[in-house]
Write an enzyme that holds these catalytic residues in place. Structure first.
Site, PDB file in Angstrom:
ATOM      1  N   GLU A  95       0.806  -1.218   0.000  1.00 25.11           N
ATOM      2  CA  GLU A  95       0.000   0.000   0.000  1.00 25.11           C
ATOM      3  C   GLU A  95       0.849   1.282   0.000  1.00 25.11           C
ATOM      4  O   GLU A  95       0.787   2.101   0.913  1.00 25.11           O
ATOM      5  CB  GLU A  95      -0.959   0.014   1.194  1.00 25.11           C
ATOM      6  CG  GLU A  95      -2.029  -1.051   1.126  1.00 25.11           C
ATOM      7  CD  GLU A  95      -3.029  -0.967   2.260  1.00 25.11           C
ATOM      8  OE1 GLU A  95      -4.138  -1.502   2.110  1.00 25.11           O
ATOM      9  OE2 GLU A  95      -2.707  -0.374   3.307  1.00 25.11           O
TER      10      GLU A  95
ATOM     11  N   GLU B 134      -6.818  -7.767  -0.601  1.00 27.86           N
ATOM     12  CA  GLU B 134      -7.292  -7.654   0.783  1.00 27.86           C
ATOM     13  C   GLU B 134      -8.766  -7.267   0.802  1.00 27.86           C
ATOM     14  O   GLU B 134      -9.245  -6.473  -0.013  1.00 27.86           O
ATOM     15  CB  GLU B 134      -6.511  -6.578   1.553  1.00 27.86           C
ATOM     16  CG  GLU B 134      -5.073  -6.901   1.849  1.00 27.86           C
ATOM     17  CD  GLU B 134      -4.419  -5.826   2.723  1.00 27.86           C
ATOM     18  OE1 GLU B 134      -5.156  -5.097   3.439  1.00 27.86           O
ATOM     19  OE2 GLU B 134      -3.189  -5.705   2.680  1.00 27.86           O
TER      20      GLU B 134
END
Length: 681
Positions: free
Chosen positions: A150, A311
C-alpha cells in the site's frame, strides 16, 4: 493467467506467523484446511524480524513456514517486507525518515515512514528483495511476489527537494521551460537557478483551507510535485521489481493498490505490474455502485486483464468511525462482487487476528477465540468450499463493455488543486454519479485512462475533463468522427497539462468537437439550485430536473440545444447540447445534474446507441456483470438487499454454477445471495 500454478480462484489472505509462537502455527494450518484456504500472503511487515541489524539476515522462521504451507497444499504470495523499515535503520540512517507537510522530521513509528528518495532506504530495500528472491527462487510454494505494501504518503525532505529538481530537469530540460509551465511571472516567482526551486508545502506554496482541502498559490508547482512523488514511489517499486525478476523471471510481481487513491497515478504504475492487485474496504454504507466502480477501475488499469483482490475483511474493519460487522452473507456476496467484475482471487486481511496494536480489532478468518466455531469462520469455510467447486471455470474470463468512463489522475489532482470555482467539486464523486446511473440500469462500464483506445466503445463518458493532455482532444475528435458518442460536462477543456488556461474560450481544444463555447462559470452555494428544462421531452424523461454546484453559461456554435436553464439571469441559455460531428455526436452537460436526470437520460442515450442492459427492469438492489471465456458467458446476478427479489432473465437461460439449478424466465433470488449462471450457447 495469474493462477496457472493453482488453477482455481485463489482463496486465503495475509498471514503473520512471525507474530505468533510456533504452537499456534499448526493449529492455524489445521483451520486453513477446514476453511479451504490455499494461498497465504507472508512477510508483509517482517523486515525487522528478517534483519535484526545491518549485516544479519535471519530467514529461518520463513523457511519453516514456506515448507509447512507447501506441505499442506497452500501456495504463497511472498511479500518483500519493505513496507516498514526497522528501528535500527531509522537510528543509524535517519535519511530514511520522512519530513512532513509542516517541515517536521518524523521519528521511527507507524508505517510508511520511509522517504522514497532516501539512498539508505533504497539500498536496503533492494538488498532485502534480492536476498528473498535468491533464497526462494526455487521454492515450490512461491506463486507471486508482493512488493512492499500500500504505497502512499508524501515526503518533503532535502533528499526529495534535490530529487525534485532532477525530475524537473528531465521533464522540462531548462529552467526557462519550468518558468513557462508554472507561469512564474505571477507574483514575481521567476527562477534563474535550479536550487532556487523549493518544495511546495506549508512552508512555501501550500496550505490546508478551512474546508480541509489542500490549497496552493501555484497549481503548476503542486501538480508537478504530485507527479514527482508518485514517480518516486514507483521508482522504489521498480527497483525491487527488478531485484526479484533477476532471480524469478517467470513469477508474477504486484503491489497492492487502493482503488481511487489520490496519491499515486495508478495508470502509470500499472504498466510496471505483472498483475494488478488491490485492497477493497468499503464502509457499511458505501454505495454498492461505488465499490463496483473501484473494481472496474482496477480492471481497467491493464486493459481488462483480471486482477487480484488482495485484501478485504472477513468481518469488520478497525479504522473507520463506526466499524460495523458484515451482516450474514455480505462477506460472501462482496467477494463474488469482486469476482463478477474481474477478480481471479479472493484474499483477506487477515487470516488470524493480532493480539495487540491498532489492528487487533480488524476482522479475521480466525478470531481471538482461536477456534472454528464462529459465524465468521463458518461463512469463510462455506465460501472456500464454493470456490473449490467453481474450479477454473471463470479464471481469465473477461468483462466486455460498450461504454467507457474516462478516469485520469493528473486531471483529479488539477481539479482539486484549482483555486476555484467551488470547494464542492470532488472529481471522483462526479464520475461516480455517471457510473451509478449506468450501474442502476445494469449497463456494463469500463473505467479507463485517457490513453485507452476508444474505438471499441459505443459511448464514452468524460465528466469534468478539466485538463487536456497533449493529443487527447484530437483522439476524442477522431473517436466521434468515426461514429462514436461522447458525453462531456461542465468544467472541461479548461487547461493544458501544466494547468495553464487554454485561451480562446472554454472548453479550449474541445470547442470545435462540442460546438459550443462557455462564457462564464457560475458556482452555486449548497443551498442554491437551478433547473434543466428539456425543450422536447422524450418518453421516459421528465420535463425538468434539478441541477447545481456549477453552471456553465454556454453559447451554441452549431450544437443543437436539447435543454435550457430554468432559473436565474441565464434562464433560457443552453444546459444540454449535442453536436453532430462526422458520423458521431458529442454531448455537453453544462451543469452538475441531479441523480434523477442521469438515471433517466443515460440509459436512453445507451439505448439509442444500441447498448443494452444485462438485465432490464431489475430491482434496485440487483447488480449484474458478465464475464466471458472461450465463447461461454457467465452472468453474475447479485442481490444486495436483505429481502428476496424477483429477477426476470428475459431470453437468457442457463445453470447456476453454485447450486446446479437451472434458471430461466423469472426466478426468486434470496436476499444477499447470488447466481453465477453459465449461459446456454
Amino acid at each position: 493467467m495469474i493462477n496457472s500454478k493453482k488453477a482455481k480462484i485463489w482463496y486465503g489472505g495475509d498471514y503473520n506467523p512471525d507474530q505468533w509462537e510456533k504452537p499456534v502455527w499448526d493449529e492455524d494450518l489445521r483451520m486453513f484446511k477446514l476453511a479451504g484456504i490455499d494461498v497465504a500472503t507472508l512477510n508483509v511487515f517482517a523486515w525487522a524480524r528478517n534483519q535484526p541489524d545491518e549485516d544479519t539476515y535471519e530467514f529461518g522462521w520463513l523457511d519453516e513456514m514456506m515448507d509447512k504451507l507447501h506441505a499442506d497444499g497452500v501456495g504463497v504470495c511472498l511479500a518483500t517486507s519493505t513496507a516498514a523499515h526497522p528501528a535500527w535503520m531509522a537510528k543509524k540512517y535517519p535519511d530514511v525518515l520522512r519530513v512532513d507537510f509542516d517541515g517536521r522530521k518524523r521519528k521511527f513509528g507507524g508505517r510508511h515512514n520511509s522517504c522514497p528518495n532516501s539512498p539508505s532506504y533504497r539500498k536496503y530495500a533492494v538488498r532485502m528483495a534480492e536476498k528473498l528472491a535468491d533464497r526462494y527462487k526455487d521454492h515450490p510454494a512461491l506463486l507471486v511476489w508482493h512488493i512492499s505494501n500500500e504505497y502512499g504518503g508524501y515526503c518533503y525532505c532535502d533528499h526529495c527537494e534535490e530529487a525534485f529538481r532532477d525530475w524537473l530537469r528531465d521533464r522540462y530540460g531548462s529552467i526557462e521551460a519550468v518558468n513557462r509551465a508554472w507561469n512564474t511571472g505571477f507574483w514575481g516567482h521567476t527562477f534563474y537557478e535550479w536550487d532556487e526551486i523549493v518544495l511546495p508545502s506549508r512552508l512555501s506554496e501550500e496550505w490546508i483551507s478551512t474546508s480541509g482541502r489542500l490549497s496552493t498559490n501555484f497549481q503548476g508547482i503542486s501538480l508537478d510535485y504530485c507527479r514527482f512523488q508518485s514517480d518516486s514511489m514507483l521508482e522504489c517499486y521498480k527497483l525491487e521489481y527488478e531485484a526479484v525478476k533477476k532471480h524469478t523471471p517467470d513469477i508474477p510481481v504486484t503491489t497492492n493498490l487502493m482503488g481511487a487513491f489520490k496519491d499515486l497515478d495508478y495508470h502509470k504504475w500499472a504498466k510496471h505490474l505483472d498483475v494488478v492487485s488491490w485492497d477493497n474496504y468499503p464502509s457499511f454504507d458505501t454505495p454498492h455502485s461505488y465499490t463496483a466502480m473501484m473494481h472496474d477501475l482496477m480492471r481497467g488499469l491493464k486493459d481488462g486483464q483480471p486482477f487480484m483482490l488482495m485484501e478485504q475483511t472477513p468481518s469488520q474493519q478497525n479504522w473507520q468511525p463506526y466499524n460495523s460487522l458484515k451482516r450474514p452473507g455480505v462477506m460472501r456476496l462482496w467477494s463474488y462482487q469482486a469476482v463478477a467484475r474481474g477478480a481471479d482471487t479472493v484474499l483477506f486481511f487477515q487470516l488470524r487476528r493480532s493480539i495487540g496494536a491498532c489492528e487487533k480489532y480488524h476482522g479475521a478468518v480466525i478470531e481471538h477465540v482461536g477456534h472454528e466455531h464462529t459465524r465468521v469462520f463458518r461463512e469463510c469455510a462455506e465460501l472456500g468450499k464454493e470456490l473449490f467447486g467453481l474450479g477454473d471455470a471463470v479464471l481469465d474470463a473477461r468483462v466486455k463493455s460498450k461504454v467507457a468512463l474516462l478516469f485520469d489522475w493528473d486531471n483529479w489532482w488539477a481539479v482539486e488543486l484549482s483555486s476555484g470555482p467551488t470547494v464542492a467539486l470532488k472529481y471522483v464523486n462526479e464520475l461516480h454519479k455517471y457510473y451509478d446511473a449506468l450501474y442502476r440500469a445494469n449497463i456494463a462500464v469500463d473505467v479507463v485512462s485517457v490513453e485507452t483506445d476508444l474505438s471499441g466503445y459505443d459511448l464514452v463518458i468524460a465528466p469534468v475533463l478539466y485538463m487536456l493532455k497533449p493529443g487527447v482532444a484530437k483522439r476524442l475528435e477522431s473517436y466521434v468522427e468515426a461514429g462514436g458518442a461522447l458525453v462531456s460536462t461542465y468544467f472541461s477543456g479548461i487547461v493544458n497539462e501544466s494547468d495553464l488556461v487554454t485561451l480562446g474560450g472554454y472548453p479550449g481544444e474541445l470547442r470545435k468537437l462540442l460546438g459550443i463555447w462557455a462564457e462564464e462559470i457560475d458556482a452555486l452555494l449548497p443551498t442554491q439550485s437551478n433547473r434543466i428544462v428539456l425543450k422536447s421531452p422524450q418518453e421516459g424523461l421528465q420535463t425538468a430536473y434539478g441541477c447545481g454546484m456549477l453552471c456553465d453559461l454556454i453559447h451554441s456554435e452549431g450544437a443543437e440545444v436539447v435543454a435550457e436553464y430554468g432559473e436565474d439571469f441565464y434562464r433560457g441559455m443552453p444546459a444540454l447540447t449535442v453536436n453532430r460531428f462526422g458520423k458521431g455526436e458529442a454531448w455537453y452537460v453544462a451543469t452538475s445534474p441531479d441523480d434523477a436526470f442521469l438515471q433517466d437520460w443515460l440509459p436512453k442515450l445507451c439505448e439509442a446507441r444500441g447498448v443494452e442492459p444485462l438485465l432490464a427492469g431489475a430491482a434496485a438492489g440487483i447488480e449484474t456483470s458478465l464475464r466471458e471465456k472461450d465463447g461461454t458467458g457467465y452472468l453474475f446476478v447479485l442481490n444486495h438487499d436483505a429481502e428476496t427479489a424477483s429477477v426476470a432473465l428475459g431470453a437468457r437461460t442457463g445453470v447456476d454454477m453454485l447450486t446446479g439449478r437451472r434458471i430461466s424466465g423469472s426466478a426468486e433470488l434470496p436476499g444477499r445471495d447470488l447466481w453465477i449462471i453459465k449461459l446456454d450457447q
